[in-house]
Write an enzyme that holds these catalytic residues in place. Structure first.
Site, short mmCIF file in Angstrom:
data_model
loop_
_atom_site.label_atom_id
_atom_site.label_comp_id
_atom_site.label_asym_id
_atom_site.label_seq_id
_atom_site.Cartn_x
_atom_site.Cartn_y
_atom_site.Cartn_z
CB SER A 11 4.68 5.00 33.20
OG SER A 11 4.35 3.65 32.90
CG HIS A 69 1.99 -3.29 -5.15
ND1 HIS A 69 3.17 -3.43 -4.46
CD2 HIS A 69 1.27 -4.43 -4.88
CE1 HIS A 69 3.15 -4.58 -3.79
NE2 HIS A 69 2.03 -5.20 -4.05
#
Length: 337
Positions: free
Chosen positions: A252, A108
């Site tokens: 959906s 990092h």
């Protein structure tokens, strides 16, 4: 267009010819150490005296030395300790053993980006950062794949820093999935922003807000937990495989309509402004300085908020429900841990 390196772009023999020290044996440290070892690299783990991780590393068949001894021995020194204590570890145990020709690596870019570590100009300085928690780096490697990663060179003293960095990336497996070329600043700033605004801070706050809204309206906490936290994994898995479009294809039509209808009401211009301020505070060092100072003071605010968050009702309800679903392999974190 981004530059992405794969196995074909790396020379495995380079890292196999090096002595590699992994400083730290936490989430990333164990994954880097074991993946390198499995790929034929000579690895030593460097840990402080009394480290609880020593037994874990030795149980995996790894050699464990002091940080100073590992740094003195190694050609490549990868520091994978937590960000805030890393400068002290570096200054006390690593810096005295840096010599021309060695490479100093990070998982990092925090300490290079914010100037808490300034390496001498005679060593290579590079970054190799898998874009995944360490346990997934290890798991996917063992499955024959791996996670993508980021690679960067901050200082090329030898003229060979990129070759060594790509070979190291091959060693831990990330070139199987793709190692994207970046800079220390870009990796650090985007990583902190992603954690704060989306992956950790943003998602955690959104989940809690949804849970609290339903419970306040009189719905059962158990139903609220399933709706706002449990199902999140199912949606994220769809993102992971095919992006937003695949998620919308899979749910959906009503759910997809709700996505378009309500999303902009939750993430408003005000929210975007807050995100911009988060990014600005990261870029100008405000966040880094505050986090460093918090640690110097013994983490009073951090520890207080951690305890409060661990006592949130969604954590209590979730623990009870997960305990009845052993197939999830549930994990319980006790307050204060």
């Amino acid at each position: 267009m981004a530059t992405i390196f794969y196995d074909k772009d790396a020379n495995p023999e380079i890292i196999k010819s090096k002595k590699v020290a992994i400083i730290g044996y936490g989430s990333q440290g164990h994954a880097h150490s074991l993946n390198l070892r499995d790929n034929g690299v000579d690895v030593v783990v460097g840990l402080h005296e009394g480290s609880k991780s020593k037994a874990k590393a030795e149980a995996q068949g790894l050699r464990v030395w002091s940080v100073a001894d590992a740094a003195e021995w190694a050609d490549v020194i990868m520091i994978l300790a937590p960000d805030v204590p890393t400068p002290q570890i570096y200054h006390d145990h690593v810096e005295p053993h840096l010599k021309p020709g060695k490479m100093l690596m990070f998982g990092h870019g925090f300490n290079i980006r914010f100037g808490t570590i300034v390496p001498p100009d005679f060593v290579d300085v590079a970054l190799c950062a898998p874009k995944s928690p360490g346990h997934r780096v290890r798991e996917t490697f063992q499955e024959g794949g791996c996670t993508p990663g980021l690679v960067a060179v901050h200082q090329d003293a030898t003229g060979q820093a990129w070759d060594v960095t790509l070979s190291y990336a091959w060693g831990i497996g990330v070139t199987r999935a793709g190692a994207l070329k970046t800079t220390f600043s870009e990796e650090t700033e985007t990583d902190l922003f992603g954690e704060q605004a989306v992956l950790c801070g943003g998602v955690s706050a959104l989940v809690k807000a949804g849970f609290e809204t339903l419970v306040k309206a009189g719905y059962q906490p158990e139903v609220a937990y399933f709706e706002c936290m449990h199902e999140l994994k199912l949606i994220v898995d769809l993102f992971y495989r095919g992006g937003l479009s695949y998620m919308r294809y899979s749910v959906s039509d009503t759910a997809e309509h709700g996505d378009y209808w309500a999303g902009p009401k939750v993430i408003t211009e005000e929210t975007m402004g807050a995100m911009s301020k988060i990014l600005s505070d990261i870029q100008d060092g405000t966040y880094a300085n505050a986090w460093i100072e918090e640690n110097k003071q013994g983490r009073p605010w951090f520890n207080k908020v951690r305890r409060e968050e661990q006592e949130h009702p969604i954590e209590k309800v979730g623990a009870e429900l997960r305990s009845m679903m052993p197939f999830l392999h549930p994990v319980t974190i006790k307050p204060g841990e």
